[in-house]
Design a protein around this motif. Structure first.
Motif, PDB file in Angstrom:
ATOM      1  N   GLU A 249       8.262   2.610  44.483  1.00 62.14           N
ATOM      2  CA  GLU A 249       7.470   1.586  45.151  1.00 62.14           C
ATOM      3  C   GLU A 249       6.543   2.200  46.200  1.00 62.14           C
ATOM      4  OE1 GLU A 249       8.163  -2.564  47.685  1.00 62.14           O
ATOM      5  OE2 GLU A 249       9.828  -1.642  46.579  1.00 62.14           O
ATOM      6  N   GLU A 250       7.064   3.158  46.967  1.00 66.78           N
ATOM      7  CA  GLU A 250       6.267   3.802  48.003  1.00 66.78           C
ATOM      8  C   GLU A 250       5.133   4.624  47.389  1.00 66.78           C
ATOM      9  OE1 GLU A 250       4.945   4.593  51.703  1.00 66.78           O
ATOM     10  OE2 GLU A 250       6.617   3.250  51.173  1.00 66.78           O
ATOM     11  N   PHE A 251       5.444   5.342  46.311  1.00 70.13           N
ATOM     12  CA  PHE A 251       4.448   6.160  45.627  1.00 70.13           C
ATOM     13  C   PHE A 251       3.327   5.293  45.059  1.00 70.13           C
ATOM     14  CE2 PHE A 251       3.455   8.983  41.771  1.00 70.13           C
ATOM     15  CZ  PHE A 251       2.595   9.784  42.506  1.00 70.13           C
ATOM     16  N   MET A 252       3.696   4.143  44.494  1.00 72.13           N
ATOM     17  CA  MET A 252       2.698   3.236  43.936  1.00 72.13           C
ATOM     18  C   MET A 252       1.801   2.665  45.028  1.00 72.13           C
ATOM     19  SD  MET A 252       5.029   1.291  41.043  1.00 72.13           S
ATOM     20  CE  MET A 252       3.821  -0.007  40.767  1.00 72.13           C
ATOM     21  N   LYS A 253       2.379   2.377  46.189  1.00 70.34           N
ATOM     22  CA  LYS A 253       1.579   1.882  47.312  1.00 70.34           C
ATOM     23  C   LYS A 253       0.546   2.911  47.741  1.00 70.34           C
ATOM     24  CE  LYS A 253       4.775  -1.424  49.471  1.00 70.34           C
ATOM     25  NZ  LYS A 253       5.611  -1.696  50.675  1.00 70.34           N
ATOM     26  N   GLU A 254       0.973   4.168  47.803  1.00 65.30           N
ATOM     27  CA  GLU A 254       0.064   5.240  48.198  1.00 65.30           C
ATOM     28  C   GLU A 254      -1.131   5.347  47.257  1.00 65.30           C
ATOM     29  OE1 GLU A 254       2.158   8.891  48.495  1.00 65.30           O
ATOM     30  OE2 GLU A 254       3.509   8.212  50.104  1.00 65.30           O
ATOM     31  N   LEU A 255      -0.865   5.110  45.966  1.00 66.01           N
ATOM     32  CA  LEU A 255      -1.924   5.213  44.960  1.00 66.01           C
ATOM     33  C   LEU A 255      -2.656   3.893  44.729  1.00 66.01           C
ATOM     34  CD1 LEU A 255      -0.147   7.457  42.288  1.00 66.01           C
ATOM     35  CD2 LEU A 255      -1.915   8.143  43.914  1.00 66.01           C
ATOM     36  N   GLY A 256      -2.201   2.829  45.412  1.00 70.73           N
ATOM     37  CA  GLY A 256      -2.831   1.524  45.237  1.00 70.73           C
ATOM     38  C   GLY A 256      -2.537   0.893  43.895  1.00 70.73           C
ATOM     39  N   ILE A 257      -1.344   1.186  43.336  1.00 73.40           N
ATOM     40  CA  ILE A 257      -0.943   0.648  42.026  1.00 73.40           C
ATOM     41  C   ILE A 257      -0.007  -0.535  42.231  1.00 73.40           C
ATOM     42  CG2 ILE A 257       0.206   1.161  39.836  1.00 73.40           C
ATOM     43  CD1 ILE A 257      -0.393   4.124  40.347  1.00 73.40           C
ATOM     44  N   GLU A 258      -0.349  -1.676  41.680  1.00 69.45           N
ATOM     45  CA  GLU A 258       0.507  -2.856  41.799  1.00 69.45           C
ATOM     46  C   GLU A 258       1.623  -2.855  40.758  1.00 69.45           C
ATOM     47  OE1 GLU A 258      -1.726  -6.420  41.753  1.00 69.45           O
ATOM     48  OE2 GLU A 258      -2.890  -5.938  43.556  1.00 69.45           O
ATOM     49  N   ARG A 259       1.285  -2.433  39.546  1.00 70.78           N
ATOM     50  CA  ARG A 259       2.275  -2.406  38.461  1.00 70.78           C
ATOM     51  C   ARG A 259       2.145  -1.086  37.714  1.00 70.78           C
ATOM     52  NH1 ARG A 259       1.314  -6.964  34.462  1.00 70.78           N
ATOM     53  NH2 ARG A 259       3.444  -6.510  33.797  1.00 70.78           N
ATOM     54  N   PRO A 260       3.255  -0.519  37.235  1.00 74.83           N
ATOM     55  CA  PRO A 260       3.164   0.701  36.427  1.00 74.83           C
ATOM     56  C   PRO A 260       2.248   0.487  35.223  1.00 74.83           C
ATOM     57  CG  PRO A 260       5.443   0.235  37.011  1.00 74.83           C
ATOM     58  CD  PRO A 260       4.642  -0.962  37.426  1.00 74.83           C
ATOM     59  N   GLY A 261       1.546   1.549  34.846  1.00 74.17           N
ATOM     60  CA  GLY A 261       0.614   1.442  33.736  1.00 74.17           C
ATOM     61  C   GLY A 261       1.262   1.036  32.433  1.00 74.17           C
ATOM     62  N   ILE A 262       2.493   1.486  32.219  1.00 78.08           N
ATOM     63  CA  ILE A 262       3.179   1.152  30.969  1.00 78.08           C
ATOM     64  C   ILE A 262       3.483  -0.344  30.901  1.00 78.08           C
ATOM     65  CG2 ILE A 262       5.217   1.616  29.574  1.00 78.08           C
ATOM     66  CD1 ILE A 262       3.084   3.899  29.789  1.00 78.08           C
ATOM     67  N   ALA A 263       3.813  -0.946  32.054  1.00 78.66           N
ATOM     68  CA  ALA A 263       4.025  -2.394  32.088  1.00 78.66           C
ATOM     69  C   ALA A 263       2.712  -3.124  31.818  1.00 78.66           C
ATOM     70  CB  ALA A 263       4.607  -2.810  33.435  1.00 78.66           C
ATOM     71  N   ARG A 264       1.619  -2.601  32.375  1.00 82.60           N
ATOM     72  CA  ARG A 264       0.310  -3.214  32.148  1.00 82.60           C
ATOM     73  C   ARG A 264      -0.098  -3.092  30.680  1.00 82.60           C
ATOM     74  NH1 ARG A 264      -3.683  -0.797  34.068  1.00 82.60           N
ATOM     75  NH2 ARG A 264      -2.747   1.110  34.915  1.00 82.60           N
ATOM     76  N   LEU A 265       0.253  -1.959  30.078  1.00 78.53           N
ATOM     77  CA  LEU A 265      -0.085  -1.762  28.677  1.00 78.53           C
ATOM     78  C   LEU A 265       0.672  -2.745  27.793  1.00 78.53           C
ATOM     79  CD1 LEU A 265      -1.480  -0.317  26.396  1.00 78.53           C
ATOM     80  CD2 LEU A 265       0.221   1.518  26.532  1.00 78.53           C
ATOM     81  N   SER A 266       1.950  -2.972  28.089  1.00 78.52           N
ATOM     82  CA  SER A 266       2.729  -3.953  27.324  1.00 78.52           C
ATOM     83  C   SER A 266       2.055  -5.318  27.387  1.00 78.52           C
ATOM     84  CB  SER A 266       4.152  -4.050  27.872  1.00 78.52           C
ATOM     85  OG  SER A 266       4.856  -2.848  27.671  1.00 78.52           O
ATOM     86  N   LYS A 267       1.609  -5.704  28.594  1.00 77.07           N
ATOM     87  CA  LYS A 267       0.941  -7.002  28.778  1.00 77.07           C
ATOM     88  C   LYS A 267      -0.374  -7.042  28.007  1.00 77.07           C
ATOM     89  CE  LYS A 267       0.392 -11.016  31.034  1.00 77.07           C
ATOM     90  NZ  LYS A 267      -0.963 -11.412  30.613  1.00 77.07           N
ATOM     91  N   THR A 268      -1.118  -5.936  28.026  1.00 77.43           N
ATOM     92  CA  THR A 268      -2.389  -5.869  27.295  1.00 77.43           C
ATOM     93  C   THR A 268      -2.166  -6.022  25.798  1.00 77.43           C
ATOM     94  OG1 THR A 268      -3.374  -4.437  28.984  1.00 77.43           O
ATOM     95  CG2 THR A 268      -4.410  -4.428  26.819  1.00 77.43           C
ATOM     96  N   VAL A 269      -1.144  -5.339  25.283  1.00 69.75           N
ATOM     97  CA  VAL A 269      -0.811  -5.443  23.859  1.00 69.75           C
ATOM     98  C   VAL A 269      -0.482  -6.886  23.498  1.00 69.75           C
ATOM     99  CG1 VAL A 269       0.892  -4.815  22.106  1.00 69.75           C
ATOM    100  CG2 VAL A 269      -0.048  -3.045  23.606  1.00 69.75           C
ATOM    101  N   TYR A 270       0.344  -7.529  24.309  1.00 70.11           N
ATOM    102  CA  TYR A 270       0.727  -8.920  24.044  1.00 70.11           C
ATOM    103  C   TYR A 270      -0.486  -9.836  24.045  1.00 70.11           C
ATOM    104  CZ  TYR A 270       5.823  -8.932  23.829  1.00 70.11           C
ATOM    105  OH  TYR A 270       7.124  -8.794  23.417  1.00 70.11           O
ATOM    106  N   ASP A 271      -1.321  -9.698  25.061  1.00 65.06           N
ATOM    107  CA  ASP A 271      -2.489 -10.572  25.171  1.00 65.06           C
ATOM    108  C   ASP A 271      -3.439 -10.384  23.995  1.00 65.06           C
ATOM    109  OD1 ASP A 271      -1.509 -11.550  27.537  1.00 65.06           O
ATOM    110  OD2 ASP A 271      -2.832 -10.365  28.827  1.00 65.06           O
ATOM    111  N   HIS A 272      -3.669  -9.138  23.618  1.00 65.85           N
ATOM    112  CA  HIS A 272      -4.645  -8.855  22.559  1.00 65.85           C
ATOM    113  C   HIS A 272      -4.125  -9.262  21.185  1.00 65.85           C
ATOM    114  CE1 HIS A 272      -8.403  -7.175  21.288  1.00 65.85           C
ATOM    115  NE2 HIS A 272      -7.832  -6.332  20.445  1.00 65.85           N
ATOM    116  N   LEU A 273      -2.815  -9.211  20.994  1.00 62.97           N
ATOM    117  CA  LEU A 273      -2.238  -9.568  19.701  1.00 62.97           C
ATOM    118  C   LEU A 273      -1.844 -11.042  19.630  1.00 62.97           C
ATOM    119  CD1 LEU A 273      -2.165  -6.456  19.490  1.00 62.97           C
ATOM    120  CD2 LEU A 273       0.022  -6.680  18.315  1.00 62.97           C
ATOM    121  N   GLY A 274      -2.081 -11.783  20.719  1.00 62.20           N
ATOM    122  CA  GLY A 274      -1.746 -13.206  20.714  1.00 62.20           C
ATOM    123  C   GLY A 274      -0.256 -13.453  20.728  1.00 62.20           C
TER     124      GLY A 274
END
Length: 359
Positions: A249-274
């Motif tokens: 959590e601290e490392f992500m704050k330092e980099l300005g990341i709200e969610r891990p990229g892999i979690a974002r990718l899962s969401k992107t896959v779901y959205d794009h595939l309906g």
């Protein structure tokens, strides 16, 4: 749901695959495809688990298939061998490299992200054009010997519509085909009809600045082709996996990341595939289920168990957002937000279902 991962050499394709499937990459070169099941990262499932403290938590899953790097200098036979490894997938992730590393050269002849995407697009178009032309030739020769069926006539018409699109350097997905038409030519496994997710592998500086050379051009290309687009820093994601929750959590704050990229990718896959997620909850188990948008309550019940679909009576429904906001099922009921749903009602993303069915 199977998703193939395709990329040119030295783009970090297998690193992304390893991160998705939570298994460290050993750096070895592969000759054949590797398939792994990956848990879909969903923060909602974690919160439901904390609330119910079940004996078991079950994530929704996706199957990812990693193949050897696609070498454009290989002959057509080798290229087809590589592509055959993912010809039956439901969608394709194209891994594009933006990250800088002086010790790792960019793919030969594709030194920019746009060049890489254009190269992969062209290769997929060439392969599909070859398949379409071969199929048309066989159908025409076959139809000279005997009267074609209605399905064969329709297939010829569809392929004659697709062929000029491919010859023009565009994806077959530019044509609006009915589900029946897609089914009719499904045996051809055309890559240019599959959903495409473009994953740009950036470095930490690019991640923090939000910029890399050629970004605007690449995004415009993705919009024109209706490709999903997401940026991931493979190196950062690899570091995150090694950290404890508080450190992460601290490392992500330092980099300005709200969610891990892999979690974002899962969401992107779901959205794009309906795709959407519904949940079942209880003391024994909290589970996430994947279904297509527009799925009815009765069909969703069948996802849990075929007997529940056959004997479906009603579904008890509350929504994740209401449960988290109010804190308990009892409070959801008091607020009038718990309800009964019939078999034809459509499931929403985040619905929590309890199925009532006859034995």
């Amino acid at each position: 749901m199977k998703i193939g991962i395709l990329g040119l050499p030295l783009t970090g394709k297998t690193t992304i695959f390893s991160l998705l499937t939570n298994k460290p990459y050993d750096g070895s070169y592969k000759q054949d495809a590797e398939e792994r099941v990956a848990n879909v990262m969903d923060e909602r499932l974690e919160k439901l688990t904390a609330m119910y403290n079940p004996k078991k938590t079950v994530h929704a899953t996706l199957n990812f298939i990693d193949i050897p790097s696609y070498n454009t200098s290989a002959d057509r036979k080798e290229k087809n061998r590589i592509l055959q490894m993912i010809q039956t997938v439901d969608a394709i992730i194209l891994v594009i490299r933006a990250f800088k590393n002086d010790s790792v050269p960019f793919p030969e002849g594709a030194e920019t992200p746009t060049d890489q995407l254009d190269t992969l697009k062209t290769e997929l178009i060439i392969r599909d054009l070859e398949v379409v032309e071969n199929r048309l030739t066989r159908l025409i020769e076959q139809n000279k010997k005997k009267k074609p069926t209605k399905e064969e006539e329709r297939q010829v018409k569809i392929l004659n519509e697709i062929k000029p699109i491919l010859e023009d350097g565009k994806f077959a997905s530019k044509i609006e085909l009915s589900e029946d038409d897609k089914k009719l030519i499904s045996s051809l496994a055309l890559f240019t009809l599959k959903p495409i997710i473009t994953v740009v592998n950036v470095d930490e500086d690019q991640l923090m600045s939000g910029e890399y050379p050629g970004k605007d051009e690449l995004i415009n290309t993705c919009k024109e082709e209706n490709f999903a687009y997401i940026e991931i820093c493979g190196k950062t994601e690899a570091d995150l996996i090694e950290l404890e929750p508080e450190e992460k959590e601290e490392f992500m704050k330092e980099l300005g990341i709200e969610r891990p990229g892999i979690a974002r990718l899962s969401k992107t896959v779901y959205d794009h595939l309906g795709l959407i997620t519904f949940f079942t909850v209880g003391e024994d188990e909290v589970r996430a289920w994947t279904i297509n948008q527009g799925t009815t309550m009765k069909k969703a019940a069948g996802k849990i168990h075929t007997d529940l679909e056959k004997g479906f009576v009603k579904a008890e429904v509350m929504h994740y957002d209401d449960l988290i906001r109010l804190g308990s099922e009892e409070e959801v009921k008091k607020a009038g937000l718990w309800r009964l749903a019939g078999k034809e009602e459509i499931v929403r993303d985040g619905d929590i279902l309890t199925i009532r069915a006859n034995a």
